[in-house]
Design a protein around this motif. Structure first.
Motif, PDB file in Angstrom:
ATOM      1  N   ASP A  53      35.078   5.145 -31.219  1.00 32.28           N
ATOM      2  CA  ASP A  53      36.472   5.360 -31.605  1.00 32.28           C
ATOM      3  C   ASP A  53      37.363   4.337 -30.902  1.00 32.28           C
ATOM      4  O   ASP A  53      37.079   3.916 -29.777  1.00 32.28           O
ATOM      5  N   ARG A  54      38.438   3.994 -31.551  1.00 30.81           N
ATOM      6  CA  ARG A  54      39.316   2.948 -31.016  1.00 30.81           C
ATOM      7  C   ARG A  54      39.901   3.295 -29.649  1.00 30.81           C
ATOM      8  O   ARG A  54      40.151   2.406 -28.838  1.00 30.81           O
ATOM      9  N   ASP A  55      40.108   4.584 -29.375  1.00 22.78           N
ATOM     10  CA  ASP A  55      40.713   4.931 -28.089  1.00 22.78           C
ATOM     11  C   ASP A  55      39.752   4.741 -26.914  1.00 22.78           C
ATOM     12  O   ASP A  55      40.149   4.849 -25.760  1.00 22.78           O
ATOM     13  N   LEU A  56      38.473   4.455 -27.222  1.00 21.67           N
ATOM     14  CA  LEU A  56      37.499   4.155 -26.170  1.00 21.67           C
ATOM     15  C   LEU A  56      37.355   2.658 -25.920  1.00 21.67           C
ATOM     16  O   LEU A  56      36.637   2.252 -25.014  1.00 21.67           O
ATOM     17  N   VAL A  57      38.035   1.859 -26.734  1.00 22.11           N
ATOM     18  CA  VAL A  57      37.888   0.406 -26.669  1.00 22.11           C
ATOM     19  C   VAL A  57      39.035  -0.194 -25.861  1.00 22.11           C
ATOM     20  O   VAL A  57      40.204   0.123 -26.093  1.00 22.11           O
ATOM     21  N   ALA A  58      38.676  -1.048 -24.928  1.00 22.04           N
ATOM     22  CA  ALA A  58      39.681  -1.689 -24.067  1.00 22.04           C
ATOM     23  C   ALA A  58      40.558  -2.627 -24.888  1.00 22.04           C
ATOM     24  O   ALA A  58      40.125  -3.192 -25.901  1.00 22.04           O
ATOM     25  N   ASP A  59      41.765  -2.798 -24.442  1.00 19.51           N
ATOM     26  CA  ASP A  59      42.696  -3.717 -25.097  1.00 19.51           C
ATOM     27  C   ASP A  59      42.561  -5.097 -24.459  1.00 19.51           C
ATOM     28  O   ASP A  59      42.793  -5.258 -23.263  1.00 19.51           O
ATOM     29  N   GLY A  60      42.169  -6.091 -25.274  1.00 26.68           N
ATOM     30  CA  GLY A  60      42.033  -7.446 -24.757  1.00 26.68           C
ATOM     31  C   GLY A  60      40.572  -7.868 -24.637  1.00 26.68           C
ATOM     32  O   GLY A  60      39.641  -7.140 -24.969  1.00 26.68           O
ATOM     33  N   GLY A  61      40.389  -9.078 -24.159  1.00 26.56           N
ATOM     34  CA  GLY A  61      39.049  -9.627 -24.004  1.00 26.56           C
ATOM     35  C   GLY A  61      38.722 -10.634 -25.089  1.00 26.56           C
ATOM     36  O   GLY A  61      39.340 -10.648 -26.166  1.00 26.56           O
ATOM     37  N   THR A  62      37.763 -11.492 -24.790  1.00 29.05           N
ATOM     38  CA  THR A  62      37.313 -12.522 -25.724  1.00 29.05           C
ATOM     39  C   THR A  62      35.858 -12.272 -26.098  1.00 29.05           C
ATOM     40  O   THR A  62      35.002 -12.132 -25.216  1.00 29.05           O
ATOM     41  N   LEU A  63      35.594 -12.192 -27.379  1.00 29.25           N
ATOM     42  CA  LEU A  63      34.233 -12.055 -27.888  1.00 29.25           C
ATOM     43  C   LEU A  63      33.700 -13.434 -28.218  1.00 29.25           C
ATOM     44  O   LEU A  63      34.269 -14.152 -29.039  1.00 29.25           O
ATOM     45  N   ARG A  64      32.588 -13.809 -27.590  1.00 33.23           N
ATOM     46  CA  ARG A  64      31.926 -15.085 -27.864  1.00 33.23           C
ATOM     47  C   ARG A  64      30.730 -14.799 -28.770  1.00 33.23           C
ATOM     48  O   ARG A  64      29.753 -14.206 -28.347  1.00 33.23           O
ATOM     49  N   TRP A  65      30.831 -15.269 -29.996  1.00 36.97           N
ATOM     50  CA  TRP A  65      29.928 -14.883 -31.076  1.00 36.97           C
ATOM     51  C   TRP A  65      29.189 -16.123 -31.574  1.00 36.97           C
ATOM     52  O   TRP A  65      29.814 -17.084 -32.049  1.00 36.97           O
ATOM     53  N   ALA A  66      27.880 -16.127 -31.460  1.00 42.13           N
ATOM     54  CA  ALA A  66      27.093 -17.282 -31.888  1.00 42.13           C
ATOM     55  C   ALA A  66      27.027 -17.360 -33.410  1.00 42.13           C
ATOM     56  O   ALA A  66      26.800 -16.349 -34.085  1.00 42.13           O
ATOM     57  N   VAL A  67      27.220 -18.559 -33.939  1.00 41.96           N
ATOM     58  CA  VAL A  67      27.102 -18.820 -35.375  1.00 41.96           C
ATOM     59  C   VAL A  67      26.210 -20.044 -35.560  1.00 41.96           C
ATOM     60  O   VAL A  67      25.885 -20.751 -34.609  1.00 41.96           O
ATOM     61  N   ASP A  68      25.839 -20.295 -36.812  1.00 39.54           N
ATOM     62  CA  ASP A  68      24.940 -21.417 -37.088  1.00 39.54           C
ATOM     63  C   ASP A  68      25.636 -22.771 -36.946  1.00 39.54           C
ATOM     64  O   ASP A  68      25.069 -23.714 -36.417  1.00 39.54           O
ATOM     65  N   ALA A 263      28.945 -22.436 -32.165  1.00 41.39           N
ATOM     66  CA  ALA A 263      27.735 -22.926 -32.821  1.00 41.39           C
ATOM     67  C   ALA A 263      26.619 -23.059 -31.785  1.00 41.39           C
ATOM     68  O   ALA A 263      26.691 -23.894 -30.882  1.00 41.39           O
ATOM     69  N   VAL A 264      25.592 -22.213 -31.939  1.00 36.12           N
ATOM     70  CA  VAL A 264      24.445 -22.224 -31.037  1.00 36.12           C
ATOM     71  C   VAL A 264      23.189 -22.168 -31.900  1.00 36.12           C
ATOM     72  O   VAL A 264      23.015 -21.225 -32.681  1.00 36.12           O
ATOM     73  N   PRO A 265      22.288 -23.162 -31.804  1.00 33.46           N
ATOM     74  CA  PRO A 265      21.050 -23.117 -32.598  1.00 33.46           C
ATOM     75  C   PRO A 265      20.256 -21.848 -32.315  1.00 33.46           C
ATOM     76  O   PRO A 265      20.305 -21.300 -31.198  1.00 33.46           O
ATOM     77  N   LEU A 266      19.531 -21.400 -33.305  1.00 31.34           N
ATOM     78  CA  LEU A 266      18.793 -20.144 -33.198  1.00 31.34           C
ATOM     79  C   LEU A 266      17.870 -20.122 -31.982  1.00 31.34           C
ATOM     80  O   LEU A 266      17.813 -19.133 -31.251  1.00 31.34           O
ATOM     81  N   ASP A 267      17.160 -21.225 -31.748  1.00 34.33           N
ATOM     82  CA  ASP A 267      16.186 -21.228 -30.649  1.00 34.33           C
ATOM     83  C   ASP A 267      16.837 -21.368 -29.280  1.00 34.33           C
ATOM     84  O   ASP A 267      16.177 -21.201 -28.253  1.00 34.33           O
ATOM     85  N   LYS A 268      18.146 -21.668 -29.244  1.00 35.77           N
ATOM     86  CA  LYS A 268      18.850 -21.795 -27.970  1.00 35.77           C
ATOM     87  C   LYS A 268      19.596 -20.519 -27.582  1.00 35.77           C
ATOM     88  O   LYS A 268      20.155 -20.437 -26.487  1.00 35.77           O
ATOM     89  N   ARG A 269      19.606 -19.540 -28.450  1.00 38.26           N
ATOM     90  CA  ARG A 269      20.428 -18.358 -28.208  1.00 38.26           C
ATOM     91  C   ARG A 269      19.938 -17.483 -27.060  1.00 38.26           C
ATOM     92  O   ARG A 269      20.760 -16.963 -26.298  1.00 38.26           O
ATOM     93  N   PRO A 270      18.621 -17.273 -26.889  1.00 33.93           N
ATOM     94  CA  PRO A 270      18.201 -16.467 -25.732  1.00 33.93           C
ATOM     95  C   PRO A 270      18.690 -17.043 -24.405  1.00 33.93           C
ATOM     96  O   PRO A 270      19.164 -16.303 -23.539  1.00 33.93           O
ATOM     97  N   ALA A 271      18.607 -18.361 -24.256  1.00 40.68           N
ATOM     98  CA  ALA A 271      19.071 -18.998 -23.019  1.00 40.68           C
ATOM     99  C   ALA A 271      20.579 -18.856 -22.872  1.00 40.68           C
ATOM    100  O   ALA A 271      21.098 -18.628 -21.766  1.00 40.68           O
TER     101      ALA A 271
END
Length: 715
Positions: A53-68, A263-271
């Motif tokens: 639920d939204r009331d459990l989610v903190a306000d703010g922050g940056t999400l770093r999301w890997a894409v191709d 942009a992070v290559p698939l094989d580099k994502r675990p690292a």
């Protein structure tokens, strides 16, 4: 289209990948005494996003999301748009409809109060009533002018607009303001059942208004947006797209202050995960094995089994601590992997041979090979046009039939292929001469590529077909219509290994040059006709993310070998796989994936349309890379697209699917797994399945809060 090695084709409909909406209404059994059976069923796996639920989610922050990739364009209607283009559009632009967890379209109330067909005769008219607060980031109301500009740009009437697709927009006759500024009246020249697919996303008239602004203005920036996020920057130097909260957003405010698509290559994502560089990333099964013992795996079963987890933990002590803050969230992508059979020429031009290939396959076993180790439902896909849970889904595989070795052999015999038939010895050409044709083709069609073939393993087990490049053969060209692929003997490391088979295993010394007598117990049961063996070229990508495809290909080869069909596996680089082989028809068998559109009458038609000769003498296949099509299937698609009655529309789509199965140009195998590594305190994000992400609800848990399994961000 994409193969499991992360190659993603450019949208034409990116591969209609951006159009995931569906038509029709789910009939719920049990509500009435005479309710009809729901043929669509339920999704095999729902979204796994750690809902909170939204009331459990903190306000703010940056999400770093890997894409191709960092996208080349931010205009989803251009030919070089990609999955990241679509992701940005979902976060910053209006869409009239989005998908729920069942793959069904839902009106987005942030933009649309209502939309319905208000007239069918003499013309179909749809009336949109826009949300009163919906405005662009420059303060202007979203309205009829934006709808009209997008229609004119995508109608196909002005070639100055460099568009990748115009399906649906080409049926519109006019767009007008309704009774007030919040109403948009769309009149169609021809009936269009898939009208809900239009204006999602919707670009401002500033982008769509002129060819120059359409072609160039939205490639690197979007100055005007209207979503919970706005575009901050596209940074090609640092491989990153940054999105920030839209201060003019009128809906539920975004919890995150910023989303960085990196942009992070698939094989580099675990690292990158272990190093604390990213918070969210789609991963392959090998990466999941690294994360599961360190952090955890959610879903119906652990990923993978206990022995594999312990082995992974022993071999990866270095990053175990860094990965302990992540878990694997699992679902199934709205994408299915198929075996494509090229019916343009060669043995597979004969429908009996294609049907024999299909009847030789144990699709359940193939699905289990990929999905069972991941704890995901291993159910073969029963439709070309939808996936389980979508309105148009129905298992029509019975039109072709299941695995039946005897029936497959009978079909091959009827087509003239016999076991143990004589094979003509093909002499090696002198330097500079063309050699005899590749297996299963006329000798005039191609040249000897130095391929060596493995027959049956004399131990009785499944063997693998292989090939190697003749180092003396430098004369072959890629522009031959058949047999023209370079013998790119690529292994997973992407390097060429002359004289080495691409897959290890099989009986020692089992290689034999084409046309030579097979050793005892090796290929005595293989089929031949007119002195040529029945051997099919199986083209695969060699990239690091394609191991699942190679596993499936090996099993398919073994299944075909049991009915007397040989295979020659050719591995090529990911970069050349689609362009140089699939699109150009340089294959007999291939594995690649299609997204399941919610508008199959529109989006699937180019994939199964009957190829026709073009003005220049070439064959126009649109997206039908199997080159197998019929007039009847085309007619059923056309009928469905023009049928506004939902039940009749679904009936026509399902009939078309049955005919596609019967033609045996492509064999759906399994829904592709979706594995996402996510920070444990990140909620409302992960493996979304069918569901369109709700960007404003994503965020990090407040200290001490826990996600709820019953919570949902479908809302």
């Amino acid at each position: 289209m994409s193969h499991d090695g992360r190659l993603r084709t450019r949208p034409r409909a990116v591969a209609r990948a951006v159009a995931f909406l569906a038509a029709g209404v789910l009939v719920l059994p049990g509500l009435t005494g005479c309710a009809s059976e729901d043929k669509a069923g339920k999704p095999l796996a729902g979204p796994d996003i750690a809902p909170a639920d939204r009331d459990l989610v903190a306000d703010g922050g940056t999400l770093r999301w890997a894409v191709d990739d960092v996208p080349e364009t931010l205009n989803t209607f251009q030919s070089d748009a990609d999955a990241t283009t679509n992701r940005v559009a979902q976060a910053v632009l209006p869409s009239m409809y989005r998908l729920d967890r069942n793959g069904r379209p839902q009106r987005d109330s942030d933009y649309l109060e209502s939309a319905k067909v208000v007239q069918t005769e003499p013309k179909q008219v749809v009336l949109y009533k826009l949300a009163q607060q919906a405005v662009w980031s420059d303060g202007r109301e979203i309205g009829a002018a934006d709808f009209a500009a997008q229609w004119r740009a995508l109608s196909g009437k002005d070639n100055a607009y460099w568009t990748a697709r115009n399906a649906g927009y080409d049926r519109i006759e006019k767009i007008e303001r309704g009774a007030n500024d919040l109403e948009v009246k769309v009149t169609f020249a021809r009936p269009y059942a898939d009208w809900q697919s239009l204006f999602s996303p919707l670009y401002p008239k500033d982008v769509m208004g002129t060819p120059d602004s359409f072609n160039d203005g939205a490639r690197r920036t979007l100055k005007v947006t209207a979503g919970p996020f706005a575009l901050k920057a596209v940074d090609h130097k640092n491989n990153q797209v940054s999105l920030v909260r839209n201060p003019r957003w009128w809906g539920r405010p975004a919890k995150l202050s910023e989303i960085d698509l990196m942009a992070v290559p698939l094989d580099k994502r675990p690292a990158a995960l272990a190093g604390g560089e990213i918070d969210l990333a789609e991963i392959d099964s090998s990466a999941a094995q690294r994360i599961a013992p360190a952090g955890g795996a959610k879903g119906s079963a652990a990923l993978p089994g206990p022995e594999a987890r312990r082995a992974a933990a022993r071999t990866l002590p270095a990053d175990a601590e860094g990965l302990s803050g992540f878990e694997v969230r699992k679902s199934l992508e709205p994408v299915y992997t198929q075996l494509a059979l090229n019916g343009a020429d060669g043995p597979l031009a004969d429908e009996r041979v294609r049907r024999a290939v299909a009847r030789a396959l144990d699709r359940k076993a193939l699905a289990e090979a990929v999905l069972k180790p991941l704890g995901l439902p291993a159910v073969p896909v029963g439709s070309h046009l939808a996936l389980s849970g979508q309105a148009a889904y129905e298992d029509n595989s019975g039109a072709l039939g299941g695995q039946d070795t005897a029936q497959a052999q009978a079909l091959l015999t009827d087509a003239g292929w016999v076991r143990g038939g004589p094979v003509k010895e093909q002499t090696k050409p002198k330097k500079g001469e063309k050699a005899a044709g590749a297996e299963g083709t006329d000798e005039s069609e191609g040249g000897n590529d130095g391929t060596y073939i493995v027959g049956e393993d004399d131990s009785g087990g499944d063997s693998k077909s292989g090939h190697r490049k003749d180092p003396k053969d430098h004369t072959r060209k890629q522009d031959r219509a058949k047999g023209g692929e370079q013998a790119d003997t690529h292994l997973a490391d992407g390097k060429q290994h002359a004289g080495r088979r691409p897959e290890q295993g099989g009986a020692p010394g089992a290689y034999a040059p084409k046309g030579t007598a097979a050793p005892a117990g090796a290929a005595a049961g293989m089929l031949a006709r007119n002195g040529k063996p029945l051997t099919l070229r199986f083209v695969l990508p060699s990239g690091p993310g394609s191991q699942a495809l190679r596993t499936v290909a090996d099993r398919i080869s073994g299944m075909l070998e049991r009915v007397g069909i040989g295979t020659r596996i050719t591995k090529v680089s990911d970069e050349s796989y689609f362009k140089d082989h699939i699109a150009s028809g340089q294959f007999d068998l291939a594995l690649y994936s299609w997204p399941a559109s919610a508008f199959p009458a529109t989006d699937a038609r180019p994939i199964y349309v009957k190829p026709v000769p073009a003005a220049d003498g070439s064959l126009d296949v649109e997206q039908n890379y199997t080159r197998v099509g019929t007039d009847q299937v085309d007619h059923l698609f056309d009928q469905a697209a023009a049928t506004l009655d939902a039940d009749e529309n679904l009936s026509l789509i399902r009939k078309a699917d049955s005919r596609i199965w019967a033609a045996a140009g492509s064999i759906p195998l399994y829904q592709r797994p979706q594995l996402t590594a996510a920070s444990k305190n990140l909620v409302n994000a992960g493996s979304f399945g069918f569901q369109t992400p709700v960007y404003q609800d994503m965020g990090f848990l407040k200290k001490g809060a826990k996600p709820s399994a019953s919570a949902s961000s479908d809302g």
